[in-house]
Design a protein around this motif. Structure first.
Motif, short mmCIF file in Angstrom:
data_model
loop_
_atom_site.label_atom_id
_atom_site.label_comp_id
_atom_site.label_asym_id
_atom_site.label_seq_id
_atom_site.Cartn_x
_atom_site.Cartn_y
_atom_site.Cartn_z
N TYR A 47 0.86 -1.19 0.00
CA TYR A 47 0.00 0.00 0.00
C TYR A 47 0.89 1.23 0.00
CZ TYR A 47 -3.23 3.59 1.70
OH TYR A 47 -3.97 4.74 1.84
N SER A 130 -11.41 -3.24 -1.86
CA SER A 130 -10.25 -2.63 -1.19
C SER A 130 -10.33 -2.77 0.32
CB SER A 130 -10.14 -1.16 -1.58
OG SER A 130 -11.11 -0.36 -0.91
N ARG A 134 -7.40 -3.80 2.81
CA ARG A 134 -6.98 -2.91 3.90
C ARG A 134 -6.92 -3.68 5.23
NH1 ARG A 134 -7.21 2.27 1.67
NH2 ARG A 134 -8.74 2.48 -0.01
N PHE A 137 -3.63 -5.25 5.11
CA PHE A 137 -2.56 -4.26 5.29
C PHE A 137 -2.47 -3.76 6.74
CE2 PHE A 137 -2.93 -3.27 0.56
CZ PHE A 137 -1.72 -3.87 0.25
#
Length: 571
Positions: A47, A130, A134, A137
């Motif tokens: 990211y 997404s 996320r 991440f």
């Protein structure tokens, strides 16, 4: 005709493991970039925030997929983070829209023209998908995914414009209707509904069984969305080539281009017709003659000048007085535009009925005219509002002549259209943000920003200079977030590119001021630091822009005298 060939994206599938241990495959959208994995391939993914040079400083993205967030309305176009990632060695970026576009639904994908090189791959991911990334991440800075993508861009291909006509009594006097048939996703509003509207008008006219006075051309355009690799001006390629290369003989014969975009949705409470300056008076009178309609309860408004966002601009600079049904400030642009949600569910029957009624009436009105309805005072008066005082006398002289022109006959049409083409050629210029301006406004705007920046630095207001003034000058906003390699590329592909890359942008940019080094230096300083060196550099830039303004005014003065001579010849 366009200089590209691009196969439809066959696939772009990203498969990864969620935080709950499930395998998830995200279907991505693609931009006009080249990326082929030759089957499912494993990549590491990271990211990188907004995809700026700063975001990449501490990241190793070599051969990795890079997820970035973007708002293409408020921040920058997809081309900038895509190339920044490419320069850093990334395999491709995957962009997630934070706002500006694709706001209709969390599953919406975005597509736009790339305005950049084909070898800096970019894909689009929905907000929904997404969120799953996320979550990973949040626990890991990088992890492995599988990507299976086929996105192919090839140069030197061809696309085709198609036209038919209803032959009029006059074979060399045309009314040109246009819409583009290329699209993203299903493209219901943009622009297939416009093709249907154009053909609906043709059907109605034929059903009346009366031969029109003028020949009416119906033109379906290719390469409106995109049509040339690595160009700032990579859209409206089909229209530009149609009037400048395929049918340049139309210039001087076409009374008007009526271009249709996104016609089956209500964009605002008033229907807006956007046009060249010279059609404003004529269209205002026409609008007042139209009865009220429930689709647009507040009536019709006329705005000028044209914007660069659709094909009518290319026709206008090619010498054809153009107009369009306007969509520029519509909420639809932020929500459905260029997503898979631009589909038949957006259809508004009342609006399309209004469009049929309005533009059929406008065509019939045009067909009765012997003389092209151009009022040159509108452009000249708009020019005077921002012009330096040294141009007032010659502009006023031109305005006086334009206001007192005698009645014309059809024999004057050639000279009227020649003068219109002259004005479009010399007085329609663009900013580095593709906004239409008069020639003198380029240097004037830069001078004002430079003077305010220098004053701010003299008063130790460093932040004021950086955030409110210097970023307004040409494309120098790029110096704040991207590195010199990008800045030079996206500068040079405007000021040094050949005409086949610049297309409708050819000759429209009045100059460039490189402030990259000044801005980089100021970014390292605080308000307490000495900025004398930077002030000196900005003062030199100011002197340069003042000289440019003087030269521009001299050129405009000569061109306005030519306009006056042309107006006098109409008497």
């Amino acid at each position: 005709m366009g200089d590209f060939f691009r196969k439809a994206v066959k696939k772009a599938e990203l498969t990864f493991t969620t935080v709950t241990g499930e395998s998830h495959t995200a279907i991505l959208g693609s931009y006009q970039t080249h990326f082929v994995t030759d089957g499912p391939t494993t990549f590491d993914i990271v990211y990188a925030g907004r995809g700026t040079a700063y975001n990449f400083e501490s990241l190793d993205v070599t051969n990795k997929l890079v997820v970035i967030d973007i708002d293409q309305e408020q921040d920058w176009w997809i081309s900038y983070p895509a190339m920044q990632a490419h320069v850093k060695g990334a395999a491709a970026i995957i962009a997630v829209q934070l706002g500006g576009f694709s706001e209709v639904h969390p599953d919406a994908l975005n597509a736009q023209d790339i305005c950049g090189p084909a070898n800096a791959p970019a894909f689009s991911m929905s907000q929904s998908d997404s969120q799953l990334l996320r979550q990973r991440f949040a626990k890991e800075t990088t992890f492995s995914v599988t990507f299976d993508a086929v996105s192919i861009v090839k140069p030197q291909g061809k696309s085709y414009n198609y036209h038919g006509r209803i032959e009029g009594i006059e074979k060399d006097s045309f009314i040109l209707l246009s819409a583009h048939y290329d699209s993203y996703f299903s493209g219901f509003q943009d622009d297939h509904a416009a093709i249907a509207l154009m053909l609906g008008i043709a059907k109605d006219l034929l059903a009346q069984g009366v031969q029109p006075q003028k020949t009416i051309i119906f033109l379906a355009l290719a390469a409106e969305e995109w049509g040339v690799i690595d160009s700032r001006y990579d859209w409206s390629v089909g229209a530009y080539n149609q009037i400048f290369h395929v049918r340049p003989e139309w210039r001087g014969k076409v009374f008007a281009n009526i271009n249709f975009e996104l016609p089956a949705v209500a964009h605002m409470k008033k229907h807006r017709i956007r046009c060249v300056y010279e059609l404003t008076s004529f269209l205002q009178q026409f609008a007042q003659s139209m009865p009220p309609h429930k689709a647009y309860p507040n009536g019709i408004e006329i705005v000028a000048p044209l914007a660069t966002t659709s094909d009518d601009f290319s026709f206008a600079i090619g010498g054809i007085p153009a107009l369009r049904n306007d969509f520029q400030d519509s909420p639809f642009i932020r929500t459905h535009y260029h997503t898979q949600f631009d589909d038949a569910s957006t259809f508004n029957k009342d609006v399309i009925d209004f469009q049929l009624q309005t533009y059929r009436s406008l065509i019939k009105h045009y067909d009765t005219l012997q003389v092209v309805p151009l009022d040159f005072t509108t452009r000249l008066e708009a020019m005077r509002k921002t012009a330096p005082a040294s141009l007032y006398e010659v502009i006023d002289q031109a305005i006086t002549l334009a206001k007192q022109l005698p009645p014309f006959t059809k024999q004057h049409n050639g000279k009227l259209l020649d003068l219109f083409y002259f004005m479009e050629t010399h007085f329609t210029k663009l900013t580095w943000h593709d906004e239409v301006i008069f020639p003198h406004e380029h240097a004037l705007q830069n001078i004002e920003a430079l003077q305010q920046a220098i004053q701010s630095l003299e008063q130790n207001q460093l932040e004021q200079a950086l955030l409110h003034h210097l970023h307004l000058i040409d494309n120098n906003w790029q110096a704040y977030d991207f590195d010199r390699t990008l800045y030079d590329h996206f500068t040079n592909y405007v000021i040094d590119a050949p005409p086949n890359k610049l297309l409708w942008g050819t000759g429209r940019i009045m100059g460039h001021l490189d402030l990259f080094d000044v801005i980089q230096s100021l970014k390292t300083k605080t308000a307490a630091d000495d900025t004398a060196v930077e002030q000196q550099m900005l003062q030199q830039a100011l002197t340069e822009q003042q000289k440019l303004l003087q030269k521009t005014v001299q050129t405009m003065h000569t061109q306005l005298l030519q306009c006056i001579k042309a107006l006098q010849q109409l008497y």
